[in-house]
Design an enzyme around this catalytic site. Structure first.
Site, PDB file in Angstrom:
ATOM      1  N   HIS A  55      52.076 -40.918  23.787  1.00  0.00           N
ATOM      2  CA  HIS A  55      52.637 -41.590  24.981  1.00  0.00           C
ATOM      3  C   HIS A  55      51.869 -42.677  24.860  1.00  0.00           C
ATOM      4  O   HIS A  55      51.269 -43.148  23.984  1.00  0.00           O
ATOM      5  CB  HIS A  55      52.357 -40.983  26.468  1.00  0.00           C
ATOM      6  CG  HIS A  55      50.894 -40.631  26.414  1.00  0.00           C
ATOM      7  ND1 HIS A  55      50.309 -39.358  26.585  1.00  0.00           N
ATOM      8  CD2 HIS A  55      49.846 -41.587  26.927  1.00  0.00           C
ATOM      9  CE1 HIS A  55      48.927 -39.317  26.756  1.00  0.00           C
ATOM     10  NE2 HIS A  55      48.630 -40.646  26.763  1.00  0.00           N
ATOM     11  N   ALA A  56      52.388 -43.998  25.797  1.00  0.00           N
ATOM     12  CA  ALA A  56      51.692 -45.056  26.081  1.00  0.00           C
ATOM     13  C   ALA A  56      51.483 -45.389  27.369  1.00  0.00           C
ATOM     14  O   ALA A  56      52.028 -44.546  28.421  1.00  0.00           O
ATOM     15  CB  ALA A  56      52.530 -46.288  25.469  1.00  0.00           C
TER      16      ALA A  56
END
Ligand code: TYD
Length: 143
Positions: free
Chosen positions: A57-58
């Protein structure tokens, strides 16, 4: 240590005191080695399943610094333009996970323990968990 080429990242090196046979002591200070106010700390252990993958994820805003305080693992970073793998094996050298940096942690050694210092409390709305969404948000930001 490989130079970090992706955006919104970099190394953080902590002071490490080695007391001979009595172990090692590492210290992180907010707004000193860690480039923000620390609001949250979490750790990840029990990674005995060698095929474990974490991250993927970011974050839109959150800043973090990730450490491998025992064992080793591979940190894969992707800023949308460049990708880079970093072997995390020094307990006193962390990597900054700034905003909009897709990150994945994998290939954990036995006994591997990760520790993360974060600039804010947990907020699911700050996560981008879909890679295509990450790419399109980056494009929107670049306009
Ligand atoms: P997640 O951030 O997806 O873990 P990783 O990136 O290491 O794979 O978090 C896993 C679960 O833990 C998810 O359900 C959210 C929860 N969580 C919290 O409640 N608070 C926290 O501070 C963190 C980091 C996760």
């Amino acid at each position: 240590m490989d130079e970090i080429r992706v955006k919104n990242s970099g190394y953080v090196t902590l002071k490490r005191y080695v007391d001979d046979r009595d172990g090692a002591l590492c210290i992180m200070n907010a707004n000193q080695e860690i480039p923000f106010d620390i609001k949250r700390v979490y750790y990840i252990n029990n990674l005995e399943n060698m095929t474990s993958i974490r991250g993927k994820h970011a974050h839109r805003q959150l800043q973090q610094v990730i450490f491998c305080i025992n064992g080793c693992f591979t940190l894969s970073l992707d800023d949308g333009e460049q990708k880079q793998d970093i072997l995390m094996m020094k307990d006193n050298v962390g990597v900054i996970l700034g905003p909009m940096l897709w990150h994945t942690m994998h290939d954990f050694s036995s006994g591997c323990v990760l520790l993360v210092a974060a600039s804010d409390y947990y907020d699911e709305s700050d996560y981008i968990r879909d890679y295509e969404e990450f790419r399109s948000e980056l494009k929107r930001l670049q306009k």
